[in-house]
Scaffold this motif. Sequence first.
Motif, PDB file in Angstrom:
ATOM      1  N   THR A  52       0.809  -1.225   0.000  1.00 18.35           N
ATOM      2  CA  THR A  52       0.000   0.000   0.000  1.00 18.35           C
ATOM      3  C   THR A  52       0.841   1.274   0.000  1.00 18.35           C
ATOM      4  O   THR A  52       0.286   2.374   0.036  1.00 18.35           O
ATOM      5  N   GLU A  53       2.175   1.143  -0.026  1.00 13.92           N
ATOM      6  CA  GLU A  53       3.056   2.300   0.097  1.00 13.92           C
ATOM      7  C   GLU A  53       3.649   2.725  -1.244  1.00 13.92           C
ATOM      8  O   GLU A  53       3.882   1.894  -2.129  1.00 13.92           O
ATOM      9  N   THR A  54       3.934   4.010  -1.350  1.00 16.78           N
ATOM     10  CA  THR A  54       4.796   4.493  -2.423  1.00 16.78           C
ATOM     11  C   THR A  54       6.238   4.310  -1.943  1.00 16.78           C
ATOM     12  O   THR A  54       6.488   4.151  -0.737  1.00 16.78           O
ATOM     13  N   ASP A  56       8.486   6.587  -1.626  1.00 11.05           N
ATOM     14  CA  ASP A  56       8.772   7.680  -0.691  1.00 11.05           C
ATOM     15  C   ASP A  56       8.198   7.382   0.695  1.00 11.05           C
ATOM     16  O   ASP A  56       8.863   7.608   1.716  1.00 11.05           O
ATOM     17  N   ASP A  57       6.963   6.873   0.725  1.00 14.09           N
ATOM     18  CA  ASP A  57       6.344   6.525   2.009  1.00 14.09           C
ATOM     19  C   ASP A  57       7.171   5.464   2.730  1.00 14.09           C
ATOM     20  O   ASP A  57       7.398   5.551   3.947  1.00 14.09           O
ATOM     21  N   ALA A  58       7.598   4.467   1.990  1.00 11.66           N
ATOM     22  CA  ALA A  58       8.368   3.374   2.591  1.00 11.66           C
ATOM     23  C   ALA A  58       9.693   3.873   3.142  1.00 11.66           C
ATOM     24  O   ALA A  58      10.095   3.500   4.249  1.00 11.66           O
ATOM     25  N   ASN A  60      10.500   6.868   4.199  1.00 14.20           N
ATOM     26  CA  ASN A  60      10.294   7.665   5.412  1.00 14.20           C
ATOM     27  C   ASN A  60       9.901   6.799   6.604  1.00 14.20           C
ATOM     28  O   ASN A  60      10.351   7.027   7.727  1.00 14.20           O
ATOM     29  N   ARG A  61       9.072   5.781   6.357  1.00 14.00           N
ATOM     30  CA  ARG A  61       8.685   4.875   7.442  1.00 14.00           C
ATOM     31  C   ARG A  61       9.884   4.098   7.956  1.00 14.00           C
ATOM     32  O   ARG A  61      10.098   3.973   9.174  1.00 14.00           O
ATOM     33  N   LYS A  70      12.389  11.730  11.623  1.00 16.44           N
ATOM     34  CA  LYS A  70      11.221  11.962  10.775  1.00 16.44           C
ATOM     35  C   LYS A  70      11.264  13.374  10.222  1.00 16.44           C
ATOM     36  O   LYS A  70      12.031  14.222  10.686  1.00 16.44           O
ATOM     37  N   ASN A  71      10.441  13.589   9.210  1.00 15.61           N
ATOM     38  CA  ASN A  71      10.411  14.875   8.504  1.00 15.61           C
ATOM     39  C   ASN A  71      11.767  15.212   7.892  1.00 15.61           C
ATOM     40  O   ASN A  71      12.186  16.371   7.863  1.00 15.61           O
TER      41      ASN A  71
END
Length: 234
Positions: A52-54, A56-58, A60-61, A70-71
């Motif tokens: 379910t992740e892009t 970029d999402d992966a 950062n996670r 984070k950020n």
Amino acid sequence: MQKYTGETRVLVATDCIIFGFDGWKIKLLLVQRNIEPEKGRWSLMGGFMKPTETPDDAANRVLEHRTGLKNVYMDQLKVFGQPDRDPVERTLSIAYYALIDIHKYEKQLNDEHHAEWFLIDEMPDLIFDHNEMVKMARKQLMYKAALHPILFQLLPEKFTIPQLQALYEGVYQTEFDDRNFSRKLLSTGLLIKLAEKDKLSSKKGAFYYKLDQTHYTENFEKFLNIVPNPDKFF
């Protein structure tokens, strides 16, 4: 749910290459791998991407899970996909990199996974193809620093020329002649000299400077004359 038939499934991972500047030195953030193979060895911050992740999402996670950070804005570097890069299963890795101010993020960093900063020239041998990732990220960082004002974002509002020289030397892994560096830097006309001095670094002290924000962005290319051998980056 319909699936493509006759195709082999391939895992996708993300690896995060985080460089940090501590005010004088460029460092690399590493963690100790907690699973086999290569358990206990030093590694980049990596993990598998969820369906379910892009990417970029992966990334950062994974970075937050492995370090607490984070950020952090990261740029995508490259997909590493040699068939034998992971000895367990066929795995592609999408590598990301960033250069951050260590002091701005030090309170976020946790030690659950033994994350540790290493000087670039003192980093241990890494797992899999992570050494290659770091080498490529360093080259890309040099290129980006030559074309974009990312280095000055790591400095305090007022800084000394020796501080800026240390930052350039860390990124480009070279030593600059003090007088020549200062001359080229001041010739840009984009630094404003302040009346106060930093008395902590030497008895004589070094004057503080700040950027001329009014003309900085549109004239940043003037700093290209500081970059060693700029032709190899373009």
